[in-house]
Design an enzyme around this catalytic site. Structure first.
Site, PDB file in Angstrom:
ATOM      1  N   HIS A 134       0.859  -1.190   0.000  1.00  0.00           N
ATOM      2  CA  HIS A 134       0.000   0.000   0.000  1.00  0.00           C
ATOM      3  C   HIS A 134       0.893   1.236   0.000  1.00  0.00           C
ATOM      4  O   HIS A 134       1.940   1.248   0.625  1.00  0.00           O
ATOM      5  CB  HIS A 134      -0.894   0.024   1.247  1.00  0.00           C
ATOM      6  CG  HIS A 134      -2.067   0.922   1.118  1.00  0.00           C
ATOM      7  ND1 HIS A 134      -1.979   2.274   1.340  1.00  0.00           N
ATOM      8  CD2 HIS A 134      -3.342   0.678   0.750  1.00  0.00           C
ATOM      9  CE1 HIS A 134      -3.168   2.833   1.137  1.00  0.00           C
ATOM     10  NE2 HIS A 134      -4.010   1.883   0.777  1.00  0.00           N
ATOM     11  N   ASP A 137      -7.992  -5.215  -0.141  1.00  0.00           N
ATOM     12  CA  ASP A 137      -8.451  -6.088  -1.225  1.00  0.00           C
ATOM     13  C   ASP A 137      -8.088  -7.548  -1.022  1.00  0.00           C
ATOM     14  O   ASP A 137      -8.565  -8.413  -1.767  1.00  0.00           O
ATOM     15  CB  ASP A 137      -7.851  -5.597  -2.554  1.00  0.00           C
ATOM     16  CG  ASP A 137      -8.423  -4.247  -2.945  1.00  0.00           C
ATOM     17  OD1 ASP A 137      -7.647  -3.295  -3.113  1.00  0.00           O
ATOM     18  OD2 ASP A 137      -9.665  -4.152  -3.023  1.00  0.00           O
TER      19      ASP A 137
HETATM   20  C1  SDX Z   1      -6.227   0.117  -2.926  1.00  0.00           C
HETATM   21  O1  SDX Z   1      -4.423   4.599  -1.970  1.00  0.00           O
HETATM   22  C2  SDX Z   1      -5.364   3.962  -1.362  1.00  0.00           C
HETATM   23  O2  SDX Z   1      -5.802   4.343  -0.287  1.00  0.00           O
HETATM   24  C3  SDX Z   1      -5.922   2.780  -2.126  1.00  0.00           C
HETATM   25  C4  SDX Z   1      -6.947   1.940  -1.379  1.00  0.00           C
HETATM   26  C5  SDX Z   1      -8.222   2.706  -1.106  1.00  0.00           C
HETATM   27  O3  SDX Z   1      -8.935   2.340  -0.158  1.00  0.00           O
HETATM   28  O4  SDX Z   1      -8.550   3.602  -1.917  1.00  0.00           O
HETATM   29  O5  SDX Z   1      -6.417   1.488  -0.137  1.00  0.00           O
HETATM   30  C6  SDX Z   1      -7.368   0.726  -2.212  1.00  0.00           C
HETATM   31  O6  SDX Z   1      -5.967   0.461  -4.043  1.00  0.00           O
HETATM   32  C7  SDX Z   1      -5.374  -0.880  -2.197  1.00  0.00           C
HETATM   33  C8  SDX Z   1      -4.156  -1.363  -3.054  1.00  0.00           C
HETATM   34  C9  SDX Z   1      -4.684  -2.448  -4.012  1.00  0.00           C
HETATM   35  N1  SDX Z   1      -3.576  -2.828  -4.981  1.00  0.00           N
HETATM   36  C10 SDX Z   1      -2.949  -3.982  -4.865  1.00  0.00           C
HETATM   37  O7  SDX Z   1      -3.135  -4.781  -3.956  1.00  0.00           O
HETATM   38  C11 SDX Z   1      -1.968  -4.251  -6.005  1.00  0.00           C
HETATM   39  C12 SDX Z   1      -0.672  -4.836  -5.451  1.00  0.00           C
HETATM   40  N2  SDX Z   1       0.075  -3.785  -4.719  1.00  0.00           N
HETATM   41  C13 SDX Z   1       1.095  -3.050  -5.417  1.00  0.00           C
HETATM   42  O8  SDX Z   1       0.901  -2.900  -6.776  1.00  0.00           O
HETATM   43  C14 SDX Z   1       1.562  -1.812  -4.667  1.00  0.00           C
HETATM   44  O9  SDX Z   1       1.791  -2.202  -3.376  1.00  0.00           O
HETATM   45  C15 SDX Z   1       0.688  -0.571  -4.662  1.00  0.00           C
HETATM   46  C16 SDX Z   1       0.327  -0.136  -6.034  1.00  0.00           C
HETATM   47  C17 SDX Z   1      -0.550  -0.812  -3.870  1.00  0.00           C
HETATM   48  C18 SDX Z   1       1.489   0.537  -3.988  1.00  0.00           C
HETATM   49  O10 SDX Z   1       2.549   0.796  -4.799  1.00  0.00           O
HETATM   50  P1  SDX Z   1       3.660   1.897  -4.408  1.00  0.00           P
HETATM   51  O11 SDX Z   1       3.299   2.601  -3.164  1.00  0.00           O
HETATM   52  O12 SDX Z   1       3.926   2.719  -5.620  1.00  0.00           O
HETATM   53  O13 SDX Z   1       4.906   1.006  -4.052  1.00  0.00           O
HETATM   54  P2  SDX Z   1       5.931   0.452  -5.084  1.00  0.00           P
HETATM   55  O14 SDX Z   1       5.207  -0.126  -6.261  1.00  0.00           O
HETATM   56  O15 SDX Z   1       6.968   1.493  -5.303  1.00  0.00           O
HETATM   57  O16 SDX Z   1       6.540  -0.776  -4.251  1.00  0.00           O
HETATM   58  C19 SDX Z   1       7.667  -0.607  -3.407  1.00  0.00           C
HETATM   59  C20 SDX Z   1       8.416  -1.920  -3.511  1.00  0.00           C
HETATM   60  C21 SDX Z   1       8.783  -2.293  -4.957  1.00  0.00           C
HETATM   61  O17 SDX Z   1       9.908  -3.152  -4.890  1.00  0.00           O
HETATM   62  P3  SDX Z   1      11.401  -2.521  -5.171  1.00  0.00           P
HETATM   63  O18 SDX Z   1      11.294  -1.737  -6.470  1.00  0.00           O
HETATM   64  O19 SDX Z   1      11.666  -1.628  -3.991  1.00  0.00           O
HETATM   65  O20 SDX Z   1      12.300  -3.706  -5.239  1.00  0.00           O
HETATM   66  O21 SDX Z   1       7.565  -2.994  -3.056  1.00  0.00           O
HETATM   67  C22 SDX Z   1       7.329  -3.896  -4.135  1.00  0.00           C
HETATM   68  C23 SDX Z   1       7.629  -3.143  -5.412  1.00  0.00           C
HETATM   69  O22 SDX Z   1       7.988  -4.037  -6.452  1.00  0.00           O
HETATM   70  N3  SDX Z   1       5.916  -4.281  -4.067  1.00  0.00           N
HETATM   71  C24 SDX Z   1       5.457  -5.505  -4.252  1.00  0.00           C
HETATM   72  C25 SDX Z   1       4.072  -5.415  -4.058  1.00  0.00           C
HETATM   73  N4  SDX Z   1       3.739  -4.160  -3.776  1.00  0.00           N
HETATM   74  C26 SDX Z   1       4.893  -3.453  -3.794  1.00  0.00           C
HETATM   75  N5  SDX Z   1       6.087  -6.664  -4.563  1.00  0.00           N
HETATM   76  C27 SDX Z   1       5.291  -7.761  -4.682  1.00  0.00           C
HETATM   77  N6  SDX Z   1       3.934  -7.742  -4.508  1.00  0.00           N
HETATM   78  C28 SDX Z   1       3.312  -6.607  -4.201  1.00  0.00           C
HETATM   79  N7  SDX Z   1       1.985  -6.596  -4.028  1.00  0.00           N
END
Ligand code: SDX
Length: 435
Positions: free
Chosen positions: A313, A370
């Protein structure tokens, strides 16, 4: 950059280009404080750059507070745990939109208003026929929502309090009907009309699952679980879809079109579409022989685009308080419906492995709202492609509250970010013969 002692300072100082400029500090009642950079460009010639807006506040807001480090979420100051335990979705909707918990009389009036606006215009029955039977319900919901504005010209009067109130009540009342009818169209069943004798969640269930040929009894425990899910999804400060609603609303477009834009933003698998992606992943793990560790390793692999849906998140770097509540509700609903809990077992094993794995621990990746919600929707009988429609119905009062706060704020101007240009500098046109 120097900020005087954070506790007392009202300004920060930025030394740039041989000048020192003062940046006023804006303090929240709690949580983040901000540097006011409204005059930064005129004073320094510089703008800021923050792709994804991870460090940028777009507004001051009094609606929802969340602390990602502590895993705290409050609507208008009330902890989500208390609202989940003691409130109802329509009461929470009233709280978010109008700012205070309603009196009994205010709530009864609001519920009556919503109940008596659940019908969509009869002409819209043909609207669904213009889509292929397997159209994704989010496409239908987004277009049906902006389409409703064509029946209600008063929705363009965004500064008329009465017109805004009736538009708000119509939206909250009609979104479930639009969602349910898009499902009925997809499965070729007759549309089921809303009933005024049913509560909000029960009405959605009835429109989704009843058929004219036999009586349908709404399971009270299931209706209660759905109402809880709607509460937990109701608002989440400046997330992607809410920021979309605010940006579209800042152009003075009508509320239906702002909400329609929010629905489209929510559809993405990185946002509200994650609940559908979680079930797809759990089903893949089962089809793959239940090798959970293989899928966790896949999520960790930098060369593999797969990310574990429902994990991580932008703000929560601790447990998402909603996920904790939803996980408990999932156990109750699975028991109440007798739905198979194979996917729930896989989800719990995934969570267990991920939360003990340094990749997830070091990146502070926890289950978000989710991760378990899809298991409840599935146990209730919603098809996967309806999960994000349910998220949209829940988030609607939050979108409305944020739009209303924005449109009523004297500080609001049309949203128009700047950029750092990285393209070609001036050059002359080359006739095609010379290219
Ligand atoms: C919602 O914003 C809100 O409030 C949203 C929400 C709401 O109520 O409105 O809470 C609802 O959208 C919840 C989130 C639902 N999405 C997912 O579950 C999709 C999976 N999650 C990721 O795509 C990610 O965690 C995000 C998009 C939710 C957040 O992304 P960020 O903050 O941009 O973080 P990032 O992508 O920069 O990740 C940081 C690191 C990265 O690794 P490195 O580059 O540092 O090596 O963490 C890794 C990412 O690759 N990472 C994950 C991961 N989420 C982040 N690795 C594996 N699986 C994951 N789910």
């Amino acid at each position: 950059m120097t900020a005087d002692s954070p506790a007392s300072a009202d300004v920060a100082h930025l030394d740039i280009g041989g000048e020192t400029v003062e940046l006023p500090i804006v303090r929240g009642t709690e949580g983040d404080d901000a540097l006011d950079i409204a005059k930064l460009r005129s004073q320094t010639g510089y703008i800021t750059l923050d792709p994804g807006y991870g460090n940028t506040g777009a507004a001051t807001s009094a609606i929802t507070f969340l602390d990602g480090e502590q895993g705290i979420l409050r609507y208008r100051g009330y902890p989500i745990e208390q609202l989940a335990e003691q409130s109802t979705f329509l009461e929470v909707a009233y709280l978010l939109i109008w700012g205070e918990l309603p009196t009994r009389e205010e709530l009864d009036r609001f519920v009556t208003e919503v109940t008596h606006h659940t019908l969509i215009r009869e002409e819209m029955r043909h609207f669904f026929d213009s889509f292929p039977h397997d159209a994704h319900p989010m496409a239908v919901l987004a277009s049906g929502t902006v389409g409703m504005s064509t029946f209600y010209p008063d929705s363009h009067e965004i500064f008329d309090a009465d017109a805004v109130e009736i538009t708000i009540n119509r939206l909250i009342a009609k979104l479930p009907t639009l969602a349910a009818w898009s499902f009925k169209k997809a499965i070729g069943q007759p549309y089921v009309y809303p009933r005024n004798d049913l509560g909000y969640a029960a009405n959605l269930l009835n429109m989704m699952f009843a058929v004219p040929s036999e009586a349908y009894e709404v399971n009270a425990q299931v209706a209660e679980a759905l109402d809880l899910l709607l509460i937990l999804h109701a608002d989440h400060e400046q997330n992607a879809s809410t920021s979309t609603v605010r940006l579209v609303g800042s152009t003075h477009a009508n509320l239906y079109s702002s909400i329609s834009a929010g629905i489209s933003a929510l559809w993405g698998p990185l946002h509200g579409g994650a609940n559908e992606a979680v079930i797809n992943t759990l089903e893949n793990v089962v089809a793959d022989g239940g090798d959970v560790k293989k899928w966790v390793d896949k999520a960790k692999d930098p060369d593999d685009p797969f990310r574990l849906p429902g994990f991580g998140h932008r703000v929560y770097k601790n447990h998402d308080p909603r996920a904790t509540i939803i996980k408990r509700a999932a156990e109750r609903v699975l028991k109440a419906t007798g739905a198979d809990d194979e996917l729930f077992d896989v989800a719990q094993r995934l969570e267990e492995i991920a939360l003990s794995d340094d990749y997830f621990i070091s990146r502070k990746l926890y289950p978000n709202v989710d991760f378990y919600s899809g298991l409840i929707y599935r146990a209730i009988g919603f098809p996967k492609n309806m999960f994000t429609n349910c998220f949209a119905i829940g988030r609607l009062p939050g979108w409305i509250a944020q739009w209303k706060e924005m449109i009523e704020s004297p500080e609001t101007k049309i949203g128009r970010p700047r950029q750092v240009y990285s393209g070609a500098q001036a050059r002359d046109y080359v006739p095609i013969e010379q290219r």
